[in-house]
Design an enzyme around this catalytic site. Structure first.
Site, PDB file in Angstrom:
ATOM      1  CG  MET A  88      -2.059  -0.971   1.213  1.00 18.88           C
ATOM      2  SD  MET A  88      -3.081  -0.823   2.688  1.00 18.88           S
ATOM      3  CE  MET A  88      -3.643   0.888   2.557  1.00 18.88           C
TER       4      MET A  88
ATOM      5  CD  GLU B 222       7.698   5.506  -1.990  1.00 24.97           C
ATOM      6  OE1 GLU B 222       8.035   6.705  -2.076  1.00 24.97           O
ATOM      7  OE2 GLU B 222       7.914   4.668  -2.875  1.00 24.97           O
ATOM      8  CB  VAL B 223       8.401   3.264   5.151  1.00 23.53           C
ATOM      9  CG1 VAL B 223       8.833   4.002   6.408  1.00 23.53           C
ATOM     10  CG2 VAL B 223       7.005   2.679   5.332  1.00 23.53           C
TER      11      VAL B 223
ATOM     12  CE  LYS C 176       3.063   2.708   6.729  1.00 24.24           C
ATOM     13  NZ  LYS C 176       2.128   1.736   7.356  1.00 24.24           N
TER      14      LYS C 176
ATOM     15  CG  ASP D 109      -1.476  -7.611   8.105  1.00 26.77           C
ATOM     16  OD1 ASP D 109      -1.473  -8.858   7.990  1.00 26.77           O
ATOM     17  OD2 ASP D 109      -0.811  -6.860   7.375  1.00 26.77           O
TER      18      ASP D 109
END
Length: 369
Positions: free
Chosen positions: A1, A3-4, A19, A112
C-alpha cells in the site's frame, strides 16, 4: 500500500519514518480514506509497545504519515536467522500482546499481526506497527463488501470463513507468530494463498511439542489455546494470554487486569488433532480451576448419582418402616403384665421382603454400567 522513507523532523531535530501512500493508490478515494483511517487508529494509541504517530498530512496529492523511526530489525528479520529461544520468544509475545491489549481497549483491532509488523528497537523491545488495515470495532467492517484484509498465513479460521475481525482474531495471530518464532516455520503453508486459507479452515498444524519437545508445557498450552479454531475457546483478552505465559502472571497490563489464568494441561488435552477424552477437557475460563471438569461433562454423572441416592433412600425408608411395623406387632403391651397375652396374627413378612427385593433390584439396575 505504501513506501516508507527515513526523514528528519526539522523542528524537534530527530529522525522520523515517513509513510507515503503509493501514488496510484492515492488516486483512489477508498484507499485514501483507509490510509487516513490508519493514521487515526494508530494515533488513538499511546503505548510503549506501539509505534508512535507524530503527524499526518498530504504533499503533492499524496497522503503521508510521520511516525517514530526505529533503526532496528523486524521480528521477521530475526526469525530469518532461525527459531528463538523460548524465553526470548515469550518476552516478545508478551510485548506484542501488551500493545494489542491497549489497542483493543480503545476499540481498535489490528487485523494484520505478523512478524514483519513487529519492529524491534536497538535494545530489542518489540513495537507493533502498521495499523494500515486496522478496524475500529464500532465502525462498519470493510469485509462486508467481500474484501478480506490480512496476510493469509496469520488469518484466524473465522476470518477465512468470512466473519468479521475481533480482538480474538488478533490473539489467534499472536499464537501463530509465537508458533513460528519457536519452530521457525508457519503452522499452515501452501503453494497459493487459497491453499493456505484452506489449510487454516480444514487442517491441523503439527504439534508444537513435537517440533520443540524442550518447551515449557505452559507455552505449548498457551499457543494452542490462542490458536483454537473455536473463537470462544481462546483467551478472552490479550492480557489473559500474557498471564498464561511463563513469567506473565506478575505483569501489570491495562487498568482492568483480569484474574490470573493458570493452564495446567497436557498435550492430549489441548493438542492439535488429539482425541480429547471427556476427563481430559479443561475449563479455560479466567481464574477457573484448570482441573475442574466442564459442566456439560458433570451432568450425566450427577443424574446417575441422583438416581442412586433416591434408590438408597427408598431402601432405607422401606427397611425402617418394616422394622417399626415388626416391633409394634411383636413387642406386646407391658401395662398389664398379669393379663393373658393377646392373640396376635402372624407377622406378614412377605410384604417387607417384597419391598426390599424391589428396592434392591432398582439399586442394582442403577449402578450397572
Amino acid at each position: 500500500m505504501s513506501e516508507v522513507r527515513v526523514g528528519e523532523d526539522l523542528l524537534l531535530d530527530r529522525p522520523v519514518a515517513v509513510k507515503l501512500l503509493r501514488r496510484d493508490l492515492a488516486e483512489q478515494p477508498a484507499m485514501r480514506r483507509r490510509f487516513a483511517d490508519e493514521a487515526r487508529a494508530a494515533a488513538r494509541l499511546s503505548h510503549p509497545n506501539v509505534v508512535a504517530i507524530h503527524d499526518t498530512g498530504e504533499h503533492g496529492g499524496v497522503p503521508y504519515i510521520v511516525m517514530e523511526y526505529l533503526p532496528g530489525r523486524s521480528l521477521a528479520d530475526e526469525l530469518a536467522d532461525g527459531p528463538l529461544e523460548q524465553g526470548r520468544a515469550c518476552e516478545l509475545a508478551m510485548q506484542v500482546l501488551a500493545a494489542l491489549d491497549a489497542a483493543h481497549r480503545e476499540g481498535v483491532v489490528h487485523r494484520d499481526v505478523k512478524p514483519s509488523n513487529v519492529l524491534l528497537t536497538p535494545d530489542g523491545i518489540a513495537k507493533v506497527a502498521d495499523f494500515g488495515i486496522a478496524k475500529v470495532a464500532e465502525s462498519d467492517d470493510a469485509t462486508t463488501t467481500g474484501t478480506l484484509f490480512g496476510t493469509p498465513g496469520y488469518l484466524a479460521p473465522e476470518r477465512v470463513a468470512g466473519e468479521p475481525a475481533t480482538p480474538r482474531s488478533d490473539i489467534y495471530a499472536v499464537g501463530v507468530v509465537l508458533y513460528e518464532a519457536l519452530t521457525g516455520t508457519k503452522p499452515f503453508v501452501g503453494d497459493t494463498p487459497l491453499a493456505v486459507m484452506n489449510a487454516i479452515h480444514l487442517g491441523e498444524p503439527q504439534r508444537l511439542s513435537v517440533l520443540r519437545p524442550d518447551l515449557d508445557p505452559s507455552i505449548v498450552a498457551a499457543v494452542e489455546c490462542a490458536m483454537n479454531k473455536d473463537v470462544e475457546a481462546r483467551f478472552r483478552s490479550a492480557a489473559a494470554m500474557i498471564q498464561a505465559l511463563p513469567g506473565g502472571a506478575g505483569v501489570s497490563v491495562g487498568t482492568e487486569l483480569e484474574p490470573t489464568m493458570r493452564i495446567e494441561a497436557t498435550e492430549a488435552a489441548l493438542g492439535f488433532g488429539a482425541d480429547v477424552a471427556a476427563t481430559q477437557k479443561v475449563d479455560l475460563t479466567i481464574g477457573a480451576d484448570p482441573t475442574r471438569r466442564l459442566p456439560s461433562e458433570r451432568e450425566p454423572r450427577s443424574r446417575a448419582n441422583g438416581r442412586l441416592v433416591a434408590v438408597l433412600a427408598a431402601v432405607v425408608v422401606g427397611f425402617v418402616v418394616g422394622l417399626l411395623a415388626l416391633l409394634s406387632t411383636v413387642g406386646g403391651d407391658d401395662s398389664n403384665p398379669g393379663d393373658a397375652p393377646a392373640t396376635t396374627a402372624p407377622v406378614s413378612e412377605p410384604a417387607l421382603s417384597d419391598s426390599l427385593d424391589d428396592a434392591i433390584r432398582e439399586l442394582e439396575e442403577a449402578i450397572q454400567p
